[in-house]
Design an enzyme around this catalytic site. Structure first.
Site, short mmCIF file in Angstrom:
data_model
loop_
_atom_site.label_atom_id
_atom_site.label_comp_id
_atom_site.label_asym_id
_atom_site.label_seq_id
_atom_site.Cartn_x
_atom_site.Cartn_y
_atom_site.Cartn_z
N SER A 79 -4.59 -10.53 -1.96
CA SER A 79 -3.29 -10.03 -1.53
C SER A 79 -2.74 -9.00 -2.50
CB SER A 79 -2.31 -11.20 -1.42
OG SER A 79 -0.98 -10.74 -1.28
N TYR A 105 2.57 -17.98 -4.95
CA TYR A 105 1.57 -17.47 -4.01
C TYR A 105 0.64 -16.48 -4.72
CZ TYR A 105 -0.42 -14.71 -0.18
OH TYR A 105 -1.28 -14.04 0.65
#
Length: 322
Positions: free
Chosen positions: A129, A154
């Site tokens: 990501s 995250y």
């Protein structure tokens, strides 16, 4: 080619699996169908895949070592793995960090341990990501940038997954490529993403929450471009024992206010905007350097933000019967 696609009922996993099936590949799809967002949307995606003769689905948690070992024992002829299963959502990782460590870190370990037993395996492609760039202020973000200042749990789990893959490539010779996705959007998207939530709010006449920030923008990347990138990378594995990471982004940051304008145009309704302070976990801006992926396989985004948002809105109105 027989390929395992994890997170197959998810947004990107569904599109990737469908593209591979259209190419005539055999796809083994796995997903937990968890309730982070409406499982009915995940079921609807699976319904689109079920007619393909080369598709098989297993409800499997990739974070379960026993389940993953059983899967590879049953499908020992797998040649490729596309690992897209993860607990998504930057802000939700502040609420439930445990689920992110379980899904994104333990899931990576369990998958790679299972991959060690696949004799025909040529390549593991996995989702990372843009969040790993964290509080990096230098743009565009480059794969060589230091990434030790994460702004969310995250992001920590995604970086940990990259390091885990680097270790398994070195220790066990598993060729791997991590793809750092930048704000993927499009039809069949995730309801927790801003563009989808904004579309729903606008269509229902509810206020849209716009977070404050002088340079609030995202490097939006249309789903078809992402799928094409995954396909191109899958067919170009590194040498045994090697691991790499590549950015896949739209190559042009777009203001979030521009996104709202396009939603208004395509939905035919005015947005009622409420401004609020930006959550600490949110990055103010993202922008992918694409030099490496262009040199590696010639990939570059082809769908403009205007065309991509139009396609999303056409699907959104049809799916929600608006």
């Amino acid at each position: 080619m027989k390929v395992l696609v994890t997170g197959v009922a998810g947004f990107i996993g569904f599109h990737v699996a469908r593209a591979l099936l259209k190419q005539g590949m055999e796809v083994v799809g796995v997903d937990t169908l968890n309730a982070y967002y409406d499982p009915a949307l995940k079921a609807a995606r699976l319904e689109q895949l079920e007619p393909y003769p080369g598709f098989s689905f297993l409800k499997v948690d990739v974070a379960s070592p026993a389940a993953m070992q059983d899967l590879v024992a049953r499908h020992s002829d797998l040649e490729g793995v596309i690992h897209l299963a993860a607990q998504a959502g930057v802000r939700h990782s502040m609420v439930d960090p445990y689920s992110y460590v379980t899904s994104n870190v333990m899931g990576q370990v369990a998958l790679l341990e299972a991959c060690r037993h696949l004799k025909k395996l040529t390549h593991v492609v996995y989702a990372s990501s843009s969040s790993v760039y964290g509080r990096n202020q230098s743009v565009p973000f480059r794969e060589t940038d230091r990434v030790e200042r994460p702004s969310s749990v995250y992001a920590v789990t995604k970086r940990a997954a990259e390091l885990m893959s680097e270790s398994y490539a070195y220790l066990h010779g598993i060729p791997q490529t991590g793809l750092r996705f930048f704000t993927v959007y499009g039809p069949w998207g995730r309801p927790d993403m801003a563009y989808y939530g904004f579309a729903k709010a606008i269509s229902e006449g509810r206020p849209v929450t716009l977070y404050e920030g002088k340079h609030l923008s995202r490097d939006f990347t249309y789903i078809d471009d992402i799928v094409r990138g995954v396909q191109q990378v899958l067919g170009r594995p590194p040498e045994a024992g090697m691991s790499r990471v590549l950015n896949l982004g739209g190559d042009k940051p777009e203001r979030v206010t521009r996104m709202i304008e396009l939603l208004e145009q395509n939905l035919g309704k005015k947005a009622f905007v409420e401004r609020r302070p930006r959550p600490v976990a949110d990055m103010e801006s993202t922008w992918a350097s694409l030099e490496n992926v262009r040199e590696f396989c010639g990939w570059k985004p082809a769908v403009s933000f205007e065309d991509g948002m139009k396609e999303f809105c056409l699907w959104f109105r049809k799916f929600h019967e608006i």
